[in-house]
Design a protein around this motif. Sequence first.
Motif, mmCIF file in Angstrom:
data_model
loop_
_atom_site.group_PDB
_atom_site.id
_atom_site.type_symbol
_atom_site.label_atom_id
_atom_site.label_comp_id
_atom_site.label_asym_id
_atom_site.label_seq_id
_atom_site.Cartn_x
_atom_site.Cartn_y
_atom_site.Cartn_z
ATOM 1 N N LEU A 1 0.838 -1.190 0.000
ATOM 2 C CA LEU A 1 0.000 0.000 0.000
ATOM 3 C C LEU A 1 0.878 1.247 0.000
ATOM 4 O O LEU A 1 2.074 1.188 0.325
ATOM 5 N N HIS A 2 0.294 2.384 -0.332
ATOM 6 C CA HIS A 2 0.977 3.659 -0.137
ATOM 7 C C HIS A 2 0.876 3.998 1.347
ATOM 8 O O HIS A 2 -0.166 3.771 1.972
ATOM 9 N N ALA A 3 1.940 4.528 1.920
ATOM 10 C CA ALA A 3 2.025 4.656 3.380
ATOM 11 C C ALA A 3 2.224 6.100 3.801
ATOM 12 O O ALA A 3 3.074 6.817 3.251
ATOM 13 N N ILE A 4 1.443 6.512 4.805
ATOM 14 C CA ILE A 4 1.562 7.843 5.391
ATOM 15 C C ILE A 4 1.637 7.695 6.903
ATOM 16 O O ILE A 4 0.770 7.080 7.528
ATOM 17 N N TRP A 5 2.679 8.256 7.481
ATOM 18 C CA TRP A 5 2.861 8.223 8.932
ATOM 19 C C TRP A 5 2.322 9.516 9.527
ATOM 20 O O TRP A 5 2.732 10.608 9.150
ATOM 21 N N LEU A 6 1.400 9.402 10.477
ATOM 22 C CA LEU A 6 0.852 10.548 11.203
ATOM 23 C C LEU A 6 1.662 10.723 12.482
ATOM 24 O O LEU A 6 1.471 9.983 13.458
ATOM 25 N N ASN A 7 2.548 11.692 12.486
ATOM 26 C CA ASN A 7 3.392 11.952 13.659
ATOM 27 C C ASN A 7 2.853 13.183 14.372
ATOM 28 O O ASN A 7 3.175 14.316 14.027
ATOM 29 N N ARG A 8 2.003 12.959 15.374
ATOM 30 C CA ARG A 8 1.379 14.060 16.104
ATOM 31 C C ARG A 8 2.301 14.677 17.154
ATOM 32 O O ARG A 8 1.935 15.692 17.760
ATOM 33 N N ASP A 9 3.433 14.084 17.407
ATOM 34 C CA ASP A 9 4.340 14.561 18.452
ATOM 35 C C ASP A 9 5.409 15.460 17.841
ATOM 36 O O ASP A 9 6.340 14.973 17.199
ATOM 37 N N PRO A 10 5.320 16.784 18.022
ATOM 38 C CA PRO A 10 6.299 17.686 17.401
ATOM 39 C C PRO A 10 7.711 17.515 17.934
ATOM 40 O O PRO A 10 8.680 17.935 17.291
ATOM 41 N N ALA A 11 7.843 16.891 19.114
ATOM 42 C CA ALA A 11 9.171 16.692 19.690
ATOM 43 C C ALA A 11 9.856 15.432 19.168
ATOM 44 O O ALA A 11 11.043 15.219 19.405
ATOM 45 N N ASP B 1 -0.739 16.326 11.244
ATOM 46 C CA ASP B 1 -2.140 16.225 11.643
ATOM 47 C C ASP B 1 -2.963 15.854 10.419
ATOM 48 O O ASP B 1 -2.489 15.936 9.278
ATOM 49 N N LEU B 2 -4.190 15.439 10.655
ATOM 50 C CA LEU B 2 -5.027 14.945 9.561
ATOM 51 C C LEU B 2 -5.516 16.057 8.646
ATOM 52 O O LEU B 2 -5.976 15.778 7.536
ATOM 53 N N ASP B 3 -5.419 17.302 9.086
ATOM 54 C CA ASP B 3 -5.760 18.405 8.194
ATOM 55 C C ASP B 3 -4.801 18.471 7.008
ATOM 56 O O ASP B 3 -5.128 19.061 5.975
ATOM 57 N N ASP B 4 -3.612 17.890 7.172
ATOM 58 C CA ASP B 4 -2.635 17.883 6.084
ATOM 59 C C ASP B 4 -2.893 16.783 5.063
ATOM 60 O O ASP B 4 -2.293 16.785 3.984
ATOM 61 N N LEU B 5 -3.760 15.826 5.393
ATOM 62 C CA LEU B 5 -3.932 14.669 4.518
ATOM 63 C C LEU B 5 -4.525 15.022 3.155
ATOM 64 O O LEU B 5 -3.994 14.584 2.124
ATOM 65 N N PRO B 6 -5.622 15.786 3.079
ATOM 66 C CA PRO B 6 -6.153 16.098 1.748
ATOM 67 C C PRO B 6 -5.123 16.749 0.835
ATOM 68 O O PRO B 6 -4.995 16.380 -0.337
ATOM 69 N N GLU B 7 -4.376 17.706 1.370
ATOM 70 C CA GLU B 7 -3.389 18.388 0.542
ATOM 71 C C GLU B 7 -2.286 17.443 0.094
ATOM 72 O O GLU B 7 -1.819 17.496 -1.051
ATOM 73 N N LEU B 8 -1.887 16.529 0.982
ATOM 74 C CA LEU B 8 -0.877 15.548 0.596
ATOM 75 C C LEU B 8 -1.397 14.640 -0.506
ATOM 76 O O LEU B 8 -0.703 14.375 -1.490
ATOM 77 N N LEU B 9 -2.616 14.161 -0.356
ATOM 78 C CA LEU B 9 -3.185 13.287 -1.379
ATOM 79 C C LEU B 9 -3.254 13.991 -2.724
ATOM 80 O O LEU B 9 -2.985 13.396 -3.774
ATOM 81 N N VAL B 10 -3.590 15.283 -2.691
ATOM 82 C CA VAL B 10 -3.750 16.021 -3.936
ATOM 83 C C VAL B 10 -2.420 16.445 -4.535
ATOM 84 O O VAL B 10 -2.161 16.239 -5.721
ATOM 85 N N TRP B 11 -1.550 17.027 -3.712
ATOM 86 C CA TRP B 11 -0.297 17.571 -4.229
ATOM 87 C C TRP B 11 0.761 16.503 -4.437
ATOM 88 O O TRP B 11 1.351 16.392 -5.522
ATOM 89 N N GLU B 12 1.052 15.743 -3.412
ATOM 90 C CA GLU B 12 2.163 14.805 -3.506
ATOM 91 C C GLU B 12 1.833 13.620 -4.399
ATOM 92 O O GLU B 12 2.706 13.073 -5.067
ATOM 93 N N TYR B 13 0.582 13.205 -4.383
ATOM 94 C CA TYR B 13 0.204 12.033 -5.150
ATOM 95 C C TYR B 13 -0.432 12.406 -6.488
ATOM 96 O O TYR B 13 -0.055 11.931 -7.532
ATOM 97 N N ALA B 14 -1.435 13.250 -6.455
ATOM 98 C CA ALA B 14 -2.209 13.481 -7.672
ATOM 99 C C ALA B 14 -1.628 14.562 -8.566
ATOM 100 O O ALA B 14 -1.811 14.531 -9.770
ATOM 101 N N GLY B 15 -0.946 15.540 -7.972
ATOM 102 C CA GLY B 15 -0.374 16.602 -8.779
ATOM 103 C C GLY B 15 -1.420 17.498 -9.407
ATOM 104 O O GLY B 15 -1.218 18.021 -10.509
ATOM 105 N N VAL B 16 -2.538 17.729 -8.718
ATOM 106 C CA VAL B 16 -3.580 18.625 -9.203
ATOM 107 C C VAL B 16 -3.788 19.712 -8.164
ATOM 108 O O VAL B 16 -3.338 19.579 -7.024
ATOM 109 N N PRO B 17 -4.452 20.824 -8.494
ATOM 110 C CA PRO B 17 -4.609 21.903 -7.527
ATOM 111 C C PRO B 17 -5.215 21.448 -6.207
ATOM 112 O O PRO B 17 -6.135 20.629 -6.187
ATOM 113 N N ALA B 18 -4.699 21.979 -5.123
ATOM 114 C CA ALA B 18 -5.200 21.626 -3.793
ATOM 115 C C ALA B 18 -6.603 22.162 -3.595
ATOM 116 O O ALA B 18 -6.946 23.215 -4.135
#
Length: 254
Positions: A210-220, A234-251
Amino acid sequence: MASALTLRSDLPGSVANPPEIKAVCLDVDDTLVDFTRSARAALFALIGRDDMWPAWQRVTDEFVARAVAGELDPQTMREHRTKAFFAEQLGIQLDDGTVAVLEARRLAQMCHSWRLFPDALRCLDWLRAAGLKVAAVTNASGPQQHTKIAAMGLTRYFDVVVIAGEVGVAKPDPRIFHAACQRLQVQPHQAVHIGDRLDLDAVGARDAGLHAIWLNRDPAFHVAPPARVHTITDLDDLPELLVWEYAGVPAPRR
């Protein structure tokens, strides 16, 4: 109708035949639900101290593995775990009746304090609006996880819920990821998995195809992710990652 996101190829410089993402798998505890906070508070209420959490986690991992393997039912697992913890870590021998009372008290305290992370529902709403299939993939041992998912209002978001205690294998075993993909009717390369554990979630999913994304909530906690693992904080970053890093279409606009 389900939609798909087109991901760029993992091969450097290759743009031919990028795979499509049709499904997203998410861990539950400490990804969507702030489980550690509630479990740690319940342990403190039980023993009156906060320095034993790492030891509690170690004993818990041992007994959860036995439950996943089918050696213990969930309630017996919890009571045996609590009895072993008191004996091994605190030097206190408890009889079965006392253990049952203490464990029931701890469990009630923990369940009462379950809370979603603030970003959980925003992320799930976006995934459903995008038309993606969504699965919960969790290393929990049994029915309590269904109760938690329902109590947190998450049931409606998931097409399938895959629980280690019900399938008999746990992350990072590739079979639990493949079970989720099979139930979602997608191939592993058409799915993304997101979770808070680098070893169990991200590396496990990557090694399962699978494609893998690590959610690291601990800033330290800073660690360079291994190859083919993306990181978000945080999960607010997930949509943008899916769109930009993977799909390459406007966020999407927020």
